[in-house]
Write a protein that holds these residues in place. Structure first.
Motif, mmCIF file in Angstrom:
data_model
loop_
_atom_site.group_PDB
_atom_site.id
_atom_site.type_symbol
_atom_site.label_atom_id
_atom_site.label_comp_id
_atom_site.label_asym_id
_atom_site.label_seq_id
_atom_site.Cartn_x
_atom_site.Cartn_y
_atom_site.Cartn_z
ATOM 1 N N LEU A 123 -1.123 0.104 -4.423
ATOM 2 C CA LEU A 123 -2.415 0.537 -4.947
ATOM 3 C C LEU A 123 -3.420 0.732 -3.818
ATOM 4 N N ASP A 126 -9.823 4.886 -4.278
ATOM 5 C CA ASP A 126 -9.833 6.339 -4.140
ATOM 6 C C ASP A 126 -10.603 6.745 -2.882
ATOM 7 N N ALA A 146 0.841 7.149 1.856
ATOM 8 C CA ALA A 146 2.004 7.796 1.246
ATOM 9 C C ALA A 146 1.556 8.482 -0.047
ATOM 10 N N ARG A 147 2.264 9.540 -0.427
ATOM 11 C CA ARG A 147 1.824 10.287 -1.604
ATOM 12 C C ARG A 147 2.079 9.553 -2.910
ATOM 13 N N THR A 148 2.946 8.539 -2.854
ATOM 14 C CA THR A 148 3.242 7.809 -4.081
ATOM 15 C C THR A 148 2.250 6.675 -4.334
ATOM 16 N N VAL A 149 1.335 6.456 -3.387
ATOM 17 C CA VAL A 149 0.332 5.398 -3.574
ATOM 18 C C VAL A 149 -0.534 5.751 -4.772
ATOM 19 N N ARG A 150 -0.772 4.752 -5.638
ATOM 20 C CA ARG A 150 -1.628 4.993 -6.803
ATOM 21 C C ARG A 150 -3.078 4.721 -6.423
ATOM 22 N N PHE A 151 -3.955 5.684 -6.722
ATOM 23 C CA PHE A 151 -5.360 5.550 -6.359
ATOM 24 C C PHE A 151 -6.182 5.109 -7.558
ATOM 25 N N MET A 152 -6.952 4.056 -7.388
ATOM 26 C CA MET A 152 -7.748 3.512 -8.477
ATOM 27 C C MET A 152 -9.222 3.817 -8.238
ATOM 28 N N THR B 52 1.023 22.034 -1.556
ATOM 29 C CA THR B 52 1.380 20.900 -2.397
ATOM 30 C C THR B 52 0.812 19.608 -1.816
ATOM 31 N N ARG B 53 -0.014 19.702 -0.784
ATOM 32 C CA ARG B 53 -0.543 18.484 -0.181
ATOM 33 C C ARG B 53 -2.046 18.393 -0.405
ATOM 34 N N GLY B 226 -2.872 6.742 -12.469
ATOM 35 C CA GLY B 226 -2.393 6.371 -11.140
ATOM 36 C C GLY B 226 -2.908 7.270 -10.029
ATOM 37 N N ASN B 227 -3.312 8.505 -10.377
ATOM 38 C CA ASN B 227 -4.003 9.409 -9.441
ATOM 39 C C ASN B 227 -3.292 9.709 -8.127
ATOM 40 N N ALA B 228 -1.968 9.637 -8.094
ATOM 41 C CA ALA B 228 -1.271 10.033 -6.870
ATOM 42 C C ALA B 228 -0.996 11.531 -6.947
ATOM 43 N N LEU B 230 1.066 13.982 -6.807
ATOM 44 C CA LEU B 230 2.475 14.376 -6.729
ATOM 45 C C LEU B 230 2.720 15.610 -7.582
ATOM 46 N N GLU B 237 6.029 9.172 -13.540
ATOM 47 C CA GLU B 237 5.421 9.170 -12.210
ATOM 48 C C GLU B 237 3.908 9.253 -12.360
ATOM 49 N N PRO B 238 3.169 8.737 -11.365
ATOM 50 C CA PRO B 238 1.719 8.910 -11.429
ATOM 51 C C PRO B 238 1.342 10.360 -11.131
ATOM 52 N N ARG B 240 -2.254 13.120 -10.529
ATOM 53 C CA ARG B 240 -3.689 13.219 -10.290
ATOM 54 C C ARG B 240 -4.164 14.490 -10.973
#
Lengths: 253, 290
Positions: A123, A126, A146-152, B52-53, B226-228, B230, B237-238, B240
């Motif tokens: 986590l 943001d 990392a792109r898989t990190v969840r942003f709160m 995609t980034r 989750g706002n990632a 992807l 999956e999370p 955004r």
């Protein structure tokens, strides 16, 4: 007039209240809106002091130079950043390099760190948060999350996820994790041989616990007479007590 | 006589002005979004948006690729709509055709109440209740993902779909039903073969409006998806979404910086998607009305 950081708005409002009590002849108005808003207001001369939870960006300094404005920085307090996990997680301490591997996505399972075979939920705050920028710069060594990190969006929702998800790890201002039952704050080692340190007022102030971001005041040129009086007041014994009350750490004398 | 004509003209003008206000406002909003977004086209160039980034705040090369945000919004929106359709349409049929008047008196206020729940409150509920349930039911590492967001958004779309579909079903002339019954059709046959098809244009409009509500929703998705950033079609999956990105990042961007302009591009695209949804809805409506 003081504008800027929402993180600091409680602290600054408290300072302002005590200041006006001590100096009834002066009045101080406090507004939030975010560090970026505060810095913009400083440029437009719409505020005397800008409160900012991040250091001024290069592009903003560039703009200040173009507009021939001299920006002065004043460190007013520190915010210790705690690394926290679920209370059932057996891991107690991590090194700075572990943290970098976790948030850049090299580690994805607690087994990578000698823990149980449990996927990690990583986590982060943001990107509008001063904590995000400081963490990226200081802990990740300016590498990307990392792109898989969840942003709160908010510190409180980050703590809620930490408290309910066994595999989660996150970073958050130490004022948010005072409840030791809900989440577990990890001790951090600078490197393998160093001593593991938990964030506390003493360890953040002395710099032994190094993950802490400074909270700033910015002024245009040297502060005016009243602004200087206010800054001195915030740094006085009484001002430092306010810092402690609001969950931040006063700067070492 | 002349005076009366003038008054007539004045009143007509007032009404025309009133009717055109919304056109003017939409036009001005579009103009404003576009004006703030436009400089991005020269520096760093529109090509940057087709990536995609999404990594606007970074010490490396910033990434302004909008594709993960668009796919994130679409994934959550379509899933939420799919979940909401059966509940919304069946609910509307029940309330309009089968419920006793007492049941209706109880059901309707509650549905209206559901529509009135502020989305932050729903987001909080999602974070504390729905996300852990989703995590445990599907055995996932975390419940902060596209599915949890879609479930909450479905909750928001259902009241819209129910109340507009119900109006449409009730508007079907009684003579249709009487004719169907007279031909020996059962009550259920009448509902599915006569009433619902006759109300179809209204039901589709209801679904489209529900979808419009969902794609523009911000607070609840910001709290639970989750706002990632992807690009994924996996509901576990999370993701955004576009709205969450604007809400989360607008507060602290430097005015006029590429990041600021990129956020305005998101606004432009969001507005265009809403236009397309509405336009499709109009076309569908017209086809069914014929």
């Amino acid at each position: 007039m003081i504008r800027g950081s929402d993180t600091m708005v409680n602290l600054v409002a408290w300072w302002a209240e005590d200041f006006m009590y001590a100096y009834p002849e002066h009045s101080v108005a406090v507004r939030g809106g975010g560090s970026g808003t505060g810095i913009a207001a400083l440029f437009n001369r719409a505020t005397d002091i800008c409160a900012s939870s991040r250091s001024i960006r290069e592009e903003e300094l560039q703009r200040a130079r173009e507009m021939n404005i001299d920006i002065q920085e004043h460190v007013m307090a520190l915010d210790g950043i705690a690394i926290a996990v679920h209370p059932d997680n057996p891991v107690d301490e991590l090194t700075m390099s572990d943290l970098r591997q976790i948030w850049t996505g090299a580690y994805t399972n607690w087994a990578d760190l000698g823990g149980p075979n449990l996927p990690m939920t990583v986590l982060s705050r943001d990107s509008n948060s001063g904590t995000y920028v400081h963490f990226q710069q200081y802990v990740l060594g300016e590498n990307d999350f990392a792109r898989t990190v969840r942003f709160m969006g908010a510190s409180s929702s980050l703590v809620m996820e930490l408290a309910s998800n066994v595999g989660s790890i996150g970073y958050v201002g130490m004022g948010y994790v005072e409840d030791e039952e809900a989440v577990k704050v990890l001790a951090i080692k600078e490197d393998e041989d160093a001593e593991a340190v938990r964030p506390s007022i003493e360890s953040v102030q002395s710099g032994v616990y190094s993950i802490a971001r400074p909270l700033y005041f910015y002024t245009e040129g040297a502060p005016g007479e009243v602004a200087q009086l206010f800054i001195d007041f915030c740094r006085s014994e009484q001002g430092r007590d306010v810092v402690l009350e609001t969950g931040f750490v006063p700067v070492a004398e | 006589m002349n005076r009366r004509y003038q008054r007539e003209l004045f009143v007509k003008f007032v009404f025309t002005a009133g009717a055109s206000t919304s056109i003017l406002v939409v036009f001005l909003i579009f103009l404003f979004l576009f004006r703030e977004a436009l400089p991005f086209a020269w520096n760093p160039g529109l090509g940057e948006l087709v990536g995609t980034r999404w990594m606007p705040v970074t010490f490396q090369q910033p990434g302004y690729g909008l594709i993960p945000l668009i796919t994130g919004s679409l994934l959550v929106t379509f899933t939420a709509t799919l979940i909401a359709i059966p509940f919304g349409v069946l609910g509307a049929v029940y309330i309009a055709e089968m419920a006793h008047s007492v049941e209706r008196e109880i059901l309707k206020p509650f549905i209206e109440l559901l529509a009135g729940i502020p989305s932050v409150v729903l987001g909080f509920f999602g974070l504390v209740v729905v996300a852990p349930i989703v995590r445990d039911v599907f055995n996932l590492p975390s419940g902060l993902n596209a599915l949890t967001g879609a479930l909450l958004l479905a909750l928001m779309a259902i009241p819209t779909i129910i109340s507009i579909s119900e109006d449409a079903i009730r508007a079907v002339p009684l003579s249709y039903k009487e004719a169907s019954m007279a031909l020996g059709a059962s009550r259920l046959q009448t509902i599915w073969k006569v009433t619902v098809p006759a109300a179809m244009s209204g039901i589709i409009a209801a679904i489209m409006l529900g979808m419009g509500r969902v794609i523009g929703e911000t607070m609840a998705v910001l709290m639970v998806t989750g706002n990632a950033p992807l690009v994924t079609a996996n509901l576990f999956e999370p993701v955004r979404t576009m709205t969450a990105t604007i809400a989360a990042e607008m507060g602290d961007v430097t005015r006029g910086a590429p990041h600021y302009q990129a956020l305005f591009w998101i606004g432009v695209i969001l507005l265009m998607i809403t236009f397309i949804i509405n336009w499709v809805a109009q076309r569908v409506l017209r086809r069914y009305q014929r």
